[in-house]
Design an enzyme around this catalytic site. Structure first.
Site, PDB file in Angstrom:
ATOM      1  NE  ARG A 147      -1.751  -0.010   9.678  1.00  0.00           N
ATOM      2  CZ  ARG A 147      -1.617  -0.939   8.731  1.00  0.00           C
ATOM      3  NH1 ARG A 147      -1.549  -0.594   7.458  1.00  0.00           N
ATOM      4  NH2 ARG A 147      -1.552  -2.207   9.048  1.00  0.00           N
ATOM      5  CE  LYS A 198       0.313  -1.674  -0.108  1.00  0.00           C
ATOM      6  NZ  LYS A 198       1.159  -1.687   1.057  1.00  0.00           N
ATOM      7  CB  SER A 231      -2.535  -1.598   4.119  1.00  0.00           C
ATOM      8  OG  SER A 231      -1.218  -1.556   3.669  1.00  0.00           O
ATOM      9  CG  ASP A 286      -0.947   1.508   2.100  1.00  0.00           C
ATOM     10  OD1 ASP A 286      -1.429   1.149   3.184  1.00  0.00           O
ATOM     11  OD2 ASP A 286       0.090   1.010   1.630  1.00  0.00           O
ATOM     12  CG  HIS A 302       0.878  -8.715  -1.597  1.00  0.00           C
ATOM     13  ND1 HIS A 302       1.649  -7.613  -1.879  1.00  0.00           N
ATOM     14  CD2 HIS A 302       0.713  -8.730  -0.258  1.00  0.00           C
ATOM     15  CE1 HIS A 302       1.925  -6.985  -0.751  1.00  0.00           C
ATOM     16  NE2 HIS A 302       1.368  -7.644   0.255  1.00  0.00           N
TER      17      HIS A 302
HETATM   18  N1  URA Z   1       1.882  -5.144   4.120  1.00  0.00           N
HETATM   19  C1  URA Z   1       1.224  -4.052   3.697  1.00  0.00           C
HETATM   20  O1  URA Z   1       1.360  -3.629   2.559  1.00  0.00           O
HETATM   21  N2  URA Z   1       0.396  -3.414   4.553  1.00  0.00           N
HETATM   22  C2  URA Z   1       0.207  -3.841   5.817  1.00  0.00           C
HETATM   23  O2  URA Z   1      -0.553  -3.226   6.533  1.00  0.00           O
HETATM   24  C3  URA Z   1       0.905  -4.981   6.255  1.00  0.00           C
HETATM   25  C4  URA Z   1       1.738  -5.625   5.372  1.00  0.00           C
END
Ligand code: URA
Length: 431
Positions: free
Chosen positions: A168, A187, A183, A161, A82
């Site tokens: 947000r 995932k 966040s 999320d 990621h």
């Molecule tokens: N990427 C994400 O998935 N969440 C965040 O809060 C910031 C970047």
């Protein structure tokens, strides 16, 4: 339990319990807690912060708000990576086939772009016919058959999320470490991989502007992953200029194809190999880091990584013929950006380069925006290059919109100086 008491507790700088965090995430996901209360809570977190334990509970509560993908029918260690978001970051397109060509299982769910950062799923959609939506069973079968699948988020992964991130985004509460960490990790944990490498970007094109903050974010995410039994590594990489040269969806596929054929730009290859080496070790298919790097370089040079990319595209319905000449995927209308200054390039504001691509239509300003897959830019000059007045710094691939704005953004993004500067790309590794 009442939401108003939880808001007040955080507002006053107190630490929340696991039960309180579960209560607010479950209540918000199910619509019992309204946006206005959650907004107040987020702003309280913004000013009062959360400790690592609270961030961990938050990540786990968000993971548990929806489906978790069970990858156990796939034999062997499943890996994932990621990136916290960068400009020109097409590493997944290269890394996936590269690792799969060496026997690693790459079962990847990717996202779409928002703002100045691109998303792997938009990029893959620039290949005619490529299906980004596979049912979970189909996704698993494809990884069993060819070792790789790259799809959009399937099922209902971390719905808390999704809802929270959207809130947000419009309440100026995105860039705070515990909220970013929870966040991302919610995932990742729900996506089922056994080993994860996080590429934490640092610099003006990234969420984390300072190395100190990037280390905090990386350590927190690694800690959250470990608690759930994952093999975790984070690397800090610079986002003081875009990664590679090409920015925009089809343009990034083009550069990925060049890289998979052994002709990639140095910085892009370096990040891809570094992440790849960690995952090759984690997967148990190699035990020496330097040897892992050599094997990965070889697979880029000898065609096996590119063949795996073709297998992936074919399996997901993409048109292989379109890859013979990827230049045909780009807009035919091009505009040069010509330098008005002279000197060594010292700095390129990656955020503004990303914005330039977005103004041309390569990215979204809001979730509803249509993305043009064939537009973007090819940045010919990067940090350390010497540029003369009149040199072409970049080529824009355009439709109608944003041309002058993009040109100005690019010209103003570049700082010139008198000395040649070298970039240190991989700044730290956190295991
Ligand atoms: N990427 C994400 O998935 N969440 C965040 O809060 C910031 C970047």
């Amino acid at each position: 339990m009442h939401m108003i008491d939880i808001i007040a507790k955080k507002r006053d700088g107190n630490v929340l319990t696991k039960e309180e965090i579960s209560f607010l995430i479950e209540g918000y996901t199910k619509g019992r807690i309204p946006d206005y209360q959650m907004s107040a809570f987020l702003m309280a977190v913004y000013f009062q912060n959360m400790n690592d334990e609270e961030a961990t509970y938050l990540a786990l509560a968000m993971r548990d708000s929806g489906d978790s993908i069970d990858l156990s029918p796939i034999k062997g260690i499943k890996v994932d990576k990621h990136s916290t978001g960068g400009v020109g970051d097409k590493v997944t397109l290269i890394l996936g086939p590269l690792l799969a060509s060496l026997g690693v299982k790459f079962a990847k769910m990717s996202g779409r772009g928002l703002g100045h950062t691109g998303g792997t799923i938009d990029k893959l959609e620039s290949i005619p016919g490529y299906r980004v939506e596979l049912a979970v069973e189909e996704f698993i079968k494809q990884v069993q058959d060819i070792g790789i699948a790259i799809v959009g988020q399937s099922g209902d992964v971390a719905p808390a999320d999704k809802k929270l991130y959207a809130l947000r985004d419009v309440t100026a509460t995105v860039d705070i470490i515990p909220l970013i960490a929870s966040s991302i990790m919610s995932k990742k944990l729900a996506s089922g991989a056994d080993a994860i490498v996080l590429d934490v970007k640092v610099g003006h094109g990234a969420f984390m502007k300072s190395e100190e903050d990037a280390v905090k974010l990386a350590e927190l995410m690694v800690g959250i992953g470990r608690l759930s039994g994952k093999k975790m590594t984070a690397i800090l990489t610079g986002m003081d200029e875009p990664l590679g040269h090409k920015i925009g969806n089809a343009l990034e596929v083009y550069e990925a194809i060049e890289t998979l054929n052994g002709e990639g730009p140095k910085d892009l290859v370096e990040v891809t190999i570094e992440i790849g080496a960690h995952l090759l070790l984690d997967s148990g298919l190699e035990n020496d880091f330097d040897k892992a790097k050599i094997r990965l370089h070889e697979a880029l040079q000898n065609g096996t990584a590119y063949q795996k990319f073709l297998d992936l595209v074919e399996a997901q319905g993409g048109d292989l013929k379109s890859l013979d000449n990827p230049a045909l995927l780009l807009s035919k209308k091009t505009v040069p950006v010509v330098s008005t200054k002279e000197g060594y390039i010292m700095d390129i504001n990656a955020l503004d380069i990303g914005r330039a691509a977005m103004r041309l239509g390569a990215g979204r300003e809001t979730k509803e925006d249509k993305v043009y897959l064939d537009v973007g830019l090819d940045l010919h000059k990067k940090i350390g290059y010497y540029v003369k007045k009149g040199d072409v710094i970049a080529t824009l691939y355009v439709r109608e919109k944003g041309i002058e704005e993009a040109k100005n953004l690019i010209l103003n993004a570049i700082t010139f100086g008198k000395e040649k500067k070298h970039v240190v790309l991989i700044k730290k590794t956190i295991k």
